[in-house]
Structures are given as C-alpha cells and as structure tokens.
Enzyme design. Structure first.
Site, PDB file in Angstrom:
ATOM      1  N   TYR A 141       1.245 -64.033 -77.878  1.00 39.17           N
ATOM      2  CA  TYR A 141       0.346 -63.218 -77.678  1.00 39.17           C
ATOM      3  C   TYR A 141       1.385 -62.158 -79.066  1.00 39.17           C
ATOM      4  O   TYR A 141       0.652 -61.910 -79.430  1.00 39.17           O
ATOM      5  CB  TYR A 141      -0.261 -62.892 -77.033  1.00 39.17           C
ATOM      6  N   LYS A 188       5.094 -73.842 -67.558  1.00 39.75           N
ATOM      7  CA  LYS A 188       5.004 -75.504 -68.084  1.00 39.75           C
ATOM      8  C   LYS A 188       6.254 -76.158 -68.372  1.00 39.75           C
ATOM      9  O   LYS A 188       6.843 -76.172 -69.285  1.00 39.75           O
ATOM     10  CB  LYS A 188       3.868 -75.690 -69.888  1.00 39.75           C
ATOM     11  N   ASP A 220      -1.422 -77.171 -65.701  1.00 42.12           N
ATOM     12  CA  ASP A 220      -2.594 -77.605 -65.152  1.00 42.12           C
ATOM     13  C   ASP A 220      -2.320 -78.395 -63.815  1.00 42.12           C
ATOM     14  O   ASP A 220      -3.524 -77.984 -63.717  1.00 42.12           O
ATOM     15  CB  ASP A 220      -1.969 -79.316 -66.226  1.00 42.12           C
ATOM     16  N   ASP A 244      -3.874 -64.929 -68.570  1.00 36.91           N
ATOM     17  CA  ASP A 244      -5.054 -65.128 -69.367  1.00 36.91           C
ATOM     18  C   ASP A 244      -5.913 -65.819 -68.784  1.00 36.91           C
ATOM     19  O   ASP A 244      -7.086 -65.756 -68.403  1.00 36.91           O
ATOM     20  CB  ASP A 244      -5.008 -64.515 -70.616  1.00 36.91           C
ATOM     21  N   ASP A 248      -9.638 -65.337 -65.438  1.00 37.29           N
ATOM     22  CA  ASP A 248     -10.340 -65.701 -66.045  1.00 37.29           C
ATOM     23  C   ASP A 248     -11.624 -67.112 -64.962  1.00 37.29           C
ATOM     24  O   ASP A 248     -11.995 -66.911 -64.216  1.00 37.29           O
ATOM     25  CB  ASP A 248     -11.118 -65.969 -67.349  1.00 37.29           C
TER      26      ASP A 248
END
Ligand code: NAD
Length: 359
Positions: A141, A188, A220, A244, A248
C-alpha cells in the site's frame, strides 16, 4: 492522573457512536478520580466541507499532543468520487502516518449471547477469542506504484525492512504473553521475497519468546483455517495487505460490524481507537447505530494508552452484562424483538461501568 483524549467523530454514524464511547470514558474518570480532558477535532468529509482538507493541521496537532485518540468513521456518498484529489480517508491515512501508527490490533471475541448472529456454525465458533495484528504503514500500500506502456501496464511494489517487520512482531508476541501465549505469523513465503524476510525475522523473534507457542501459516491457508477452526487462534500477525483482508474475514465471525473495536498503536503509548465499521450512511442520523464497537474501542484506549487495565475490563464486562440481560440495538436483534437506540445502549453500559467501579 491527567490525560488528554482527542475525539474525532468524523462522518455518518461516527459522531453518534463516539459520543457514547466518550460518555463511558467520562464515567470511568468520574468514578476513578481521573482527570480526562476531551478535545474535539474535525476529520474526514466534514473536515473537507469546512476546511478543504480531510486532516486539518489543528487536528493533527491536537492528536500529536493527545495521549490517545477516539475516532469514529470517515466517508459517505457525498465524498465518494474515487478520482477526487481530496478524499475523507486521507484523514485516517494522514493520522496513521503523522502519528506513526504501525500496528493495528483487531480483537475478535465472540459474545456467547450473539452466537446465532454469525453465518458460521455455533459449534465451530464456540470459544473464538483472537486478535489480528496487522502491520499498518508498510508493504504494497505504500510502495512505489505507477503505469507504463501508455498506461496499459500497472505496477505496485511491496517493500518491507527488517525493522518494520520486527517491531510489529514484537507487538504480537508481547500481546500473546498477556493472553493464551500463541502467535501465528502469516505470510506467502513460498512466493514473495518480502514474505521470506518476514518469516526469517519471525523465526528469529520467536526464539526470544520461548514461552509463546509459534506457528507460520501461508495466507491462503490462514484464510481457510479462520473459518474452519477460529477458536484455535490466539494472536495472528501479518503484513499490511494480508491483514486488511484477513481482518475483514475475521470480523464476520462475530456476526455484526457494529460490535468490534480496533486499536492502532505507535511506539510508546499513543494510539488511535475506532470501531471497525465505517460511517454507515444508510442509518446515519437516526440514532439507531450500535455503539458497542466504539465503546469497546474506548476499553482498548484505557488498556493500551492509559494503562488502566481494571477499568478496561470493567467496560468489557459491562458490555457483556448488558447483552446478557437482552439489550439489543437493531443490527443484533432477532426479528421482531424489542430494540434500544444508540443513546440507550450507551447509558445502559455507562451505568453498569459506574456500578462495577464503585463496588
Ligand atoms: P459500513 O461499515 O459503514 O456499513 C456496512 C453495513 O453495516 C451497513 O449496512 C451499516 O448500516 C451496517 N453498520 C455498520 N456499522 C454499524 C453500527 N455501528 N450499527 C449498526 N449497523 C452498522 O461500510 P460501508 O457501507 O462499506 O461504507 C460506508 C462508508 O464508510 C464509505 O464511505 C466507506 O468508505 C466508509 N468507511 C470508513 C471506515 C473508517 O472510517 N475507518 C471504514 C470502512 C468504511
């Protein structure tokens, strides 16, 4: 002790729920004999309307002076144009940067009385009590981005330093020590170089905390395990973008957006505390928003910025008690059940807090 608390209600239901969180803090101060000064500041869409910028200089200066910031939410249809150069969320991003808020903590604790509000089966959810620690100021980001080939190719860059990784991992491990002593680091590392540095660093820091159980998970796999075995997690720590998305996902375990708090911490004690929900323009101005996410954010403020653990627990206990007695705002009520408005829910919790702290 004297503390300055900046109150930035922002837009939509932000000011409505923040007012209730402030009331609860006022009760804590009154009963506990603390000297809390509250100072209001403009942020988000309302700040754009009044000053032309989402984070006026006075607001940033107020937050830099404050011990802690109670934040509502920013944004709404009025300022929704994604191509606008001045946008409400710049208020929050500017505060994160200006205050060095590098660790975002989102606790997800399932209230047993609301187990049916979630879309996940009760037997899977039972016992869920986890915190996601998300790195907030680095990663993709914030890396270099752009277009080339006449705009037909786009790129974003993920970049992390050992220093950035280490400091957020330490927040996670220190937090785990105060909880069930387990850290899951999410990356990852089978694909990304940043993740390899993340994993190396995590393994090294984990050796400094032999009393804390440690595991690595690929992002994942973590996404899958979060809905398959949520109760097995204690502290999950991850980089900005993975965090992020996972926060959620994790918030849906609890059923309602209105219930969950968050803390964004800087080095030292300063922090910004806000419910995880947005400005909910669909219900703004009606007095029906659930203030519990904001009130529980105030509990985190007491715990992390002011070091008032007993008071933080009193607020969390008061929320549990009020829910156990059956008080419900519209978003968490069973169809047809009686509901209370935002201010009534705030009063019920504030009264309980006063009772608990005077006992
Ligand atoms: P939202 O969280 O505002 O609302 C999603 C849904 O949940 C809505 O139906 C809303 O009514 C409900 N809801 C949310 N909080 C509630 C509460 N306390 N009580 C009862 N119901 C509640 O998300 P959205 O609709 O995607 O976004 C609306 C605006 O908020 C957008 O402008 C978005 O950019 C902004 N936003 C801001 C923040 C922030 O300030 N940190 C975070 C997310 C979204």
């Amino acid at each position: 002790m004297a503390y300055l608390i900046a109150v930035l209600g922002g837009d939509g239901i932000g000011p409505e729920v923040t007012a209730q969180a402030r009331r609860v803090l006022e009760v804590v101060a009154e009963v506990g004999g603390y000297d809390f000064t509250f100072e209001e500041g403009l942020v988000g869409g309302i700040a754009i309307d009044r000053t032309g910028t989402a984070l006026p200089e006075e607001t940033l200066a107020l937050c830099q002076r404050a011990d802690a910031i109670l934040f509502g939410a920013v944004g709404g249809p009025k300022w929704d144009d994604p191509t606008a150069t001045v946008r409400p969320e710049q208020g929050l991003l500017g505060l994160r940067k200006g205050l060095g808020l590098f660790a975002n903590l989102r606790p997800v604790k399932l209230n047993p009385t609301l187990i049916n509000a979630s879309t996940i089966k009760p037997e899977v959810l039972a016992g869920t009590d986890l915190v996601v620690v998300r790195e907030l100021t680095g990663g993709i980001y914030f890396g270099e981005r752009g277009r080339r080939d006449n705009g037909q190719t786009a790129y974003d860059t993920m970049i992390y330093s050992t220093y950035e990784i280490e400091r957020v991992l330490r927040v996670a491990f220190d937090l785990a020590r105060q909880r069930r002593k387990k850290v899951t680091s999410v990356d990852k590392a089978n694909v990304l170089e940043c993740s390899r540095l993340w994993r190396e660093t995590a393994l090294r820091i984990a050796r400094e905390y032999p009393d804390v159980a440690f595991e690595n998970l690929l992002v994942d796999a973590c996404a899958m395990h979060l809905i398959r075995r949520p109760a097995s997690f204690d502290v999950i720590v991850t980089e900005n973008m993975f965090g992020d998305i996972l926060t959620d996902e994790a918030s849906m375990l609890a059923g309602s957006m209105g219930m969950l708090p968050s803390a964004s911490l800087a080095e030292g004690r300063r922090g910004l505390y806000e419910p995880i929900h947005g400005s909910a323009p669909d219900i703004a101005g009606q007095g029906i928003a659930n203030p519990i996410g904001a009130i529980l954010s105030a509990a985190l403020l007491l715990r992390y910025s002011l070091g008032l653990e007993a008071e933080a627990r009193a607020v969390e206990g008061a929320v549990d008690a009020v829910l156990a007695e059956g008080a419900r705002t519209r978003d968490i009520a069973e169809p047809g059940a009686e509901v209370v408005d935002t201010a009534t829910m705030g009063t019920l919790v504030a009264d309980r807090v006063a009772q608990a702290l005077t006992q």
